[in-house]
Design an enzyme around this catalytic site. Structure first.
Site, short mmCIF file in Angstrom:
data_model
loop_
_atom_site.label_atom_id
_atom_site.label_comp_id
_atom_site.label_asym_id
_atom_site.label_seq_id
_atom_site.Cartn_x
_atom_site.Cartn_y
_atom_site.Cartn_z
N ARG A 188 -1.56 -2.38 -26.43
CA ARG A 188 -2.02 -2.66 -27.79
C ARG A 188 -2.23 -1.35 -28.57
O ARG A 188 -1.96 -1.28 -29.77
CB ARG A 188 -3.31 -3.50 -27.75
CG ARG A 188 -3.02 -4.92 -27.29
CD ARG A 188 -4.26 -5.77 -27.13
NE ARG A 188 -3.90 -7.16 -26.89
CZ ARG A 188 -4.69 -8.06 -26.33
NH1 ARG A 188 -5.90 -7.72 -25.92
NH2 ARG A 188 -4.28 -9.31 -26.17
N ASP A 244 -3.43 -24.21 -9.32
CA ASP A 244 -4.42 -24.58 -10.34
C ASP A 244 -5.26 -25.73 -9.79
O ASP A 244 -4.84 -26.47 -8.90
CB ASP A 244 -3.74 -25.00 -11.64
CG ASP A 244 -4.66 -24.84 -12.86
OD1 ASP A 244 -4.49 -23.83 -13.59
OD2 ASP A 244 -5.55 -25.70 -13.06
N HIS A 286 -13.15 -3.11 -20.38
CA HIS A 286 -12.21 -4.00 -21.10
C HIS A 286 -13.05 -4.90 -22.01
O HIS A 286 -13.34 -6.05 -21.67
CB HIS A 286 -11.41 -4.81 -20.07
CG HIS A 286 -10.45 -5.78 -20.71
ND1 HIS A 286 -9.46 -5.40 -21.56
CD2 HIS A 286 -10.36 -7.13 -20.61
CE1 HIS A 286 -8.79 -6.47 -21.97
NE2 HIS A 286 -9.33 -7.53 -21.41
N ASN A 289 -17.14 -18.24 -15.36
CA ASN A 289 -16.06 -17.53 -14.66
C ASN A 289 -16.52 -16.88 -13.35
O ASN A 289 -15.74 -16.78 -12.40
CB ASN A 289 -15.40 -16.52 -15.60
CG ASN A 289 -14.50 -17.22 -16.62
OD1 ASN A 289 -14.36 -18.44 -16.57
ND2 ASN A 289 -13.91 -16.48 -17.52
#
Ligand SMILES: NC(=O)c1ccc[n+]([C@@H]2O[C@H](COP(=O)([O-])OP(=O)(O)OC[C@H]3O[C@@H](n4cnc5c(N)ncnc54)[C@H](O)[C@@H]3O)[C@@H](O)[C@H]2O)c1
Length: 308
Positions: free
Chosen positions: A151, A32, A175, A95
């Site tokens: 899901r 990270d 997605h 992102n």
């Protein structure tokens, strides 16, 4: 088997935990950018090892890619998650920068690695990684369909009042809340079509609930979900690490398959030691083909926002 997970946040840590619990990997490196964060998560997880009975060694590093060298599989979860009311597509600016840099650095340290992309908007991030790193398309895999299918099965089992283990089904396409395609026609309850048990209206409800599965959780949690996403990533990692040849819908760069080119979108693939062993082309009916076409158009619109 060495696995790197970039991003030690909610999804990254959950994925590292599920990988360790399944006990098939020798080493997981969590990386990270936040000073000390991955080290802390790794230490906390390692202190569950004697309690949960796993031998996988989890280590954490702050932005030091030399520690990821020689990884067989690298998972990219770095990036911001959505907040209530946001779409995945709105995350693109921040992102894309993160995923571009992270994927380049991972491949520099592990030129033979297989990359699993999780950060959203995921299909577009897979496309970006494909344009950024020098890896064959079989080694760049987007995780979305595995989660969406889980899901879908959850909602089907709920509607059928059946155990989830009796239910099977798959979600393909983008997605996203609007672009994903739960394949109700092919869903089964112990081999029987679910349409034998559920009327059209109930099936439509299952489909709609599945599509907003992520948004529903984001509203409840105040941030994006992590248990099921982490578990879904661990299933992909295990399928590759253990050469299981599992059939799982994943986002992959298409070159003619499903009549599409220059796009990454969710389709069924067989996952094994080499990453994508095969793209499976299922026979879609006219309505499903139309949904796939619209889904692809939506992906292309998001791809156009990339500054390649
Ligand atoms: N594909 C899917 O099915 C799916 C499911 C859930 C979440 N997601 C996506 O996964 C991503 C992560 O979600 P989360 O809930 O874990 O978020 P999070 O904020 O909990 O964790 C993200 C982590 O990434 C780290 N990070 C940011 N920039 C970095 C960099 N350059 N290098 C290394 N680390 C960096 C942050 O410090 C943070 O710890 C989001 O984009 C989210 O939308 C995808």
């Amino acid at each position: 088997m060495k696995i790197t997970v970039v991003g030690a946040g909610a999804v990254g840590a959950s994925c590292a935990e599920y990988i360790a619990l399944k006990n098939f990997a020798s080493e997981v490196v969590l990386l990270d950018i936040k000073e000390g964060f991955a080290e802390g998560k790794a230490m906390d997880l390692m202190q569950t090892a004697s309690l949960n009975g796993f031998d996988t060694r989890i280590t954490g590093v702050t932005n030091d890619y030399s520690k990821t060298a020689g990884s067989d599989i690298c998972v990219i979860t770095s990036g911001i998650p959505r907040k209530p009311g946001m779409t995945r597509e709105e995350l693109i600016d921040i992102n894309a920068k993160i995923v571009k840099e992270v994927s380049s650095r991972l491949v520099e340290s592990s030129p033979e690695t297989i990359l699993i992309v999780v950060s959203n908007p995921m299909d577009t991030m897979v496309y970006l990684v494909h344009k950024t790193v020098n890896l064959p398309k079989t080694k760049i895999i987007g995780m979305g369909g595995a989660l969406d299918s889980a899901r879908f099965k959850y909602r089907l089992a709920e509607a059928l009042e059946a155990p989830i283990s009796d239910v099977d089904g798959m979600v393909i396409g983008q997605h996203s809340d609007t672009g994903m395609i739960p394949l109700t026609r092919m869903a089964t309850r112990n081999g029987m079509p679910v349409s034998d048990f559920l009327d059209e209206e109930r099936l439509l409800q299952v489909k709609e609930d599945t599509k907003v599965g992520g948004a529903t959780l984001t509203r409840l949690l105040g941030t994006s979900a992590w248990y099921a996403p982490g578990a879904a990533v661990s299933v992909l990692v295990q399928a590759i690490a253990c050469d299981q040849r599992k059939l799982i819908p994943c986002s992959v760069f298409l070159e003619g398959e499903y009549g599409m080119n220059d796009i990454a979108i969710g389709v069924p693939v067989i996952l094994g030691r080499n990453g994508i062993e095969e793209i499976v082309e299922i026979e879609l009916n006219e309505a499903e083909k139309e949904m796939m076409k619209q889904s692809a158009e939506a992906v292309r619109k998001v791809n156009q926002l990339l500054k390649l």
